[in-house]
Design an enzyme around this catalytic site. Structure first.
Site, PDB file in Angstrom:
ATOM      1  N   LYS A  87       1.662 -12.587  -6.017  1.00  0.00           N
ATOM      2  CA  LYS A  87       0.985 -11.290  -6.146  1.00  0.00           C
ATOM      3  C   LYS A  87       1.486 -10.280  -5.124  1.00  0.00           C
ATOM      4  O   LYS A  87       1.618  -9.084  -5.438  1.00  0.00           O
ATOM      5  CB  LYS A  87      -0.529 -11.472  -6.004  1.00  0.00           C
ATOM      6  CG  LYS A  87      -1.340 -10.221  -6.293  1.00  0.00           C
ATOM      7  CD  LYS A  87      -2.825 -10.513  -6.253  1.00  0.00           C
ATOM      8  CE  LYS A  87      -3.609  -9.362  -6.871  1.00  0.00           C
ATOM      9  NZ  LYS A  87      -3.428  -8.093  -6.167  1.00  0.00           N
ATOM     10  N   ASP A 144      -8.219  -6.570   4.528  1.00  0.00           N
ATOM     11  CA  ASP A 144      -7.202  -7.551   4.141  1.00  0.00           C
ATOM     12  C   ASP A 144      -6.807  -8.470   5.295  1.00  0.00           C
ATOM     13  O   ASP A 144      -6.182  -9.517   5.070  1.00  0.00           O
ATOM     14  CB  ASP A 144      -5.957  -6.849   3.599  1.00  0.00           C
ATOM     15  CG  ASP A 144      -6.185  -6.268   2.206  1.00  0.00           C
ATOM     16  OD1 ASP A 144      -7.145  -6.698   1.541  1.00  0.00           O
ATOM     17  OD2 ASP A 144      -5.407  -5.392   1.792  1.00  0.00           O
ATOM     18  N   SER A 197     -11.569   3.088  -0.490  1.00  0.00           N
ATOM     19  CA  SER A 197     -10.845   4.354  -0.367  1.00  0.00           C
ATOM     20  C   SER A 197      -9.905   4.572  -1.549  1.00  0.00           C
ATOM     21  O   SER A 197      -9.381   5.672  -1.729  1.00  0.00           O
ATOM     22  CB  SER A 197     -10.044   4.368   0.932  1.00  0.00           C
ATOM     23  OG  SER A 197      -9.036   3.365   0.906  1.00  0.00           O
ATOM     24  N   GLN A 198      -9.685   3.541  -2.366  1.00  0.00           N
ATOM     25  CA  GLN A 198      -8.776   3.669  -3.502  1.00  0.00           C
ATOM     26  C   GLN A 198      -9.255   4.710  -4.504  1.00  0.00           C
ATOM     27  O   GLN A 198      -8.435   5.355  -5.169  1.00  0.00           O
ATOM     28  CB  GLN A 198      -8.593   2.310  -4.169  1.00  0.00           C
ATOM     29  CG  GLN A 198      -7.829   1.318  -3.306  1.00  0.00           C
ATOM     30  CD  GLN A 198      -7.797  -0.079  -3.900  1.00  0.00           C
ATOM     31  OE1 GLN A 198      -8.485  -0.378  -4.880  1.00  0.00           O
ATOM     32  NE2 GLN A 198      -7.010  -0.953  -3.302  1.00  0.00           N
ATOM     33  N   SER A 240       0.831  -1.208   0.000  1.00  0.00           N
ATOM     34  CA  SER A 240       0.000   0.000   0.000  1.00  0.00           C
ATOM     35  C   SER A 240       0.863   1.255   0.000  1.00  0.00           C
ATOM     36  O   SER A 240       0.597   2.214  -0.735  1.00  0.00           O
ATOM     37  CB  SER A 240      -0.922  -0.010   1.220  1.00  0.00           C
ATOM     38  OG  SER A 240      -1.815  -1.094   1.171  1.00  0.00           O
ATOM     39  N   ARG A 261      -4.001 -14.241  -0.399  1.00  0.00           N
ATOM     40  CA  ARG A 261      -4.261 -14.237   1.044  1.00  0.00           C
ATOM     41  C   ARG A 261      -4.910 -15.545   1.509  1.00  0.00           C
ATOM     42  O   ARG A 261      -4.723 -15.958   2.657  1.00  0.00           O
ATOM     43  CB  ARG A 261      -5.098 -13.019   1.425  1.00  0.00           C
ATOM     44  CG  ARG A 261      -4.382 -11.707   1.107  1.00  0.00           C
ATOM     45  CD  ARG A 261      -4.979 -10.507   1.775  1.00  0.00           C
ATOM     46  NE  ARG A 261      -4.421  -9.283   1.214  1.00  0.00           N
ATOM     47  CZ  ARG A 261      -3.254  -8.743   1.559  1.00  0.00           C
ATOM     48  NH1 ARG A 261      -2.514  -9.339   2.484  1.00  0.00           N
ATOM     49  NH2 ARG A 261      -2.816  -7.642   0.988  1.00  0.00           N
TER      50      ARG A 261
END
Length: 414
Positions: A395, A297, A171-172, A21, A369
């Site tokens: 990834k 996440d 929020s991206q 991030s 994940r």
């Protein structure tokens, strides 16, 4: 690649890779700056390579030094230039796509994006609705998104003003707009029409911008004021260790492994540092409820912890997880069920009943994940765990399996 894991506790020291991030944000701020920026500590991953690839296609220079440091040659003091038109391949990175749609409009006037996996199916409607309102053409067909401001190269495709977006999708979208607003000729406001989720991620954006000399300020809980006419300056920064990835090692400790997690910044703006508090909440017996709207996440490692504790855990405000690399509410529930646990999903929640994990076969559904959560869950199982599609960790954490083995994990390629 399919793996079989023989249950075994882990032990040793681990430093998580640098935050994806934060790395995305530092790269974009550097690319928009004038001069040469230096970024230390960038970890390699498919998502970060996607952002670097797209910025390079828009003519930001990327120079990797032998020690892994990256020199970024910026596009130049916020001046709109006309680079060669390119199809921007975002891989499977939602951050890359959502952050760079406004940046592509700013730099190229028209920009086209593509991706793989579920990327182009993931929500983009907040941008689509806003851009149509602003007179920007939007077309998504045959896995290619094209946006066109109708003003040609060298002319800003966005005007200063008020931009309104729902804050409960991602929020991206706010971050993408926030990157370009300071470069507009006048002042702007960025307004969340609903309570803003994952606010910490927006603070990470503002932190990266501050490193480049760009500022904004909150007028209230849902409104950011962004002065126009600013320029990004070159800077030097080091990417922090990733609290999101640390969540899996916290889960390993929760399941009685002894992993010494180092290199984390306790004062980080990363929202996923919440794992250090949630760990102790889950350590207390009894039923509990956890709101994951600010740290989506973390759901897979938290769910693995919940499956081994005493009591029932309900994870709420989790609807966004259905549009990740997989439908992560469904695949997390399937992971736990496959390993002998008990979990039920709802439209925006996941309920996990504590108990014992026995082992079994987990389909990763091409979700990094889920693969890492399965590996950590295996340490508490009574029988072997087969992980299908384990290569998907590339990834975000390419050396995850190597680190896992170095900590004593017993894995074999099938």
């Amino acid at each position: 690649m399919d793996l079989q894991i023989t249950p075994k506790k882990l032990s040793g020291v681990v430093t998580p890779p640098s935050s994806k991030s934060q790395a995305h944000r530092l790269l974009i701020a550097a690319a928009l700056s004038g001069g040469i920026s230096i970024i230390h500590g960038l970890a390699d991953s498919q998502d970060i390579r996607a952002t670097r690839r797209c910025l390079s296609a828009m003519c930001a220079g990327m120079e990797e030094l032998p020690d892994g440091t990256l020199r970024v040659h910026g596009l130049g003091n916020g001046i709109v230039i006309a680079p060669p038109y390119a199809l921007l391949d975002c891989g499977e990175s939602g951050s890359t796509l959502r952050f760079l749609i406004p940046v592509g409009l700013l730099i190229q006037g028209e920009a086209s994006f593509t991706g793989r996996g579920r990327l182009m199916e993931r929500p983009l409607k907040p941008y689509e609705d806003l851009f149509r309102e602003k007179g920007i053409a939007w077309k998504l067909a045959d896995n290619v998104l094209t946006v066109n401001g109708g003003r040609g190269y060298g002319t800003l495709a966005l005007d200063p003003g008020t931009y309104r977006l729902p804050g409960n999708v991602s929020s991206q979208f706010f971050t993408g707009l926030l990157f370009v607003m300071p470069l507009l000729e006048g002042d702007s406001t960025l307004v969340s029409t609903t309570p803003l989720e994952s606010r910490d991620y927006l603070e990470m954006t503002r932190q990266a911008q501050a490193a480049a000399g760009v500022t904004s300020r909150w007028l209230d809980e849902n409104t950011l004021f962004v002065p126009g006419g600013q320029t990004y300056q070159s800077f030097e920064a080091t990417a922090e260790a990733d609290w999101s990835q640390a969540g899996f090692w916290y889960a390993a400790d929760f399941l009685d492994s002894r992993v010494d997690i180092r290199g984390l910044n306790p004062d980080s703006a990363q929202g996923d540092k919440a794992v250090s508090e949630l760990y102790w909440r889950l350590a207390r017996p009894g039923d509990t409820e956890i709101d994951v709207s600010g740290c989506p996440d973390l759901l897979p490692p938290l769910a693995v912890m919940a499956a081994a504790r005493s009591g029932t855990t309900r994870f709420v405000n989790a609807a966004r997880l259905r549009m990740k690399e997989s439908d992560r509410l469904s695949t997390t529930a399937a992971l736990l069920t496959a390993l002998g646990g008990r979990a039920e999903e709802g439209p925006d929640f996941l309920t996990v009943h504590g108990g014992t994990l026995t082992g079994g076969m987990v389909d990763c559904a091409n979700d990094h994940r889920i693969a890492m959560a399965a590996a950590i869950a295996a340490t508490a199982c009574t029988g072997p765990v087969t992980v299908l599609g384990a290569q998907c960790v590339q990834k975000s954490y390419p050396d995850f399996w190597e680190v896992y083995k170095n900590l004593g994990g017993d894995i074999h390629v099938l």
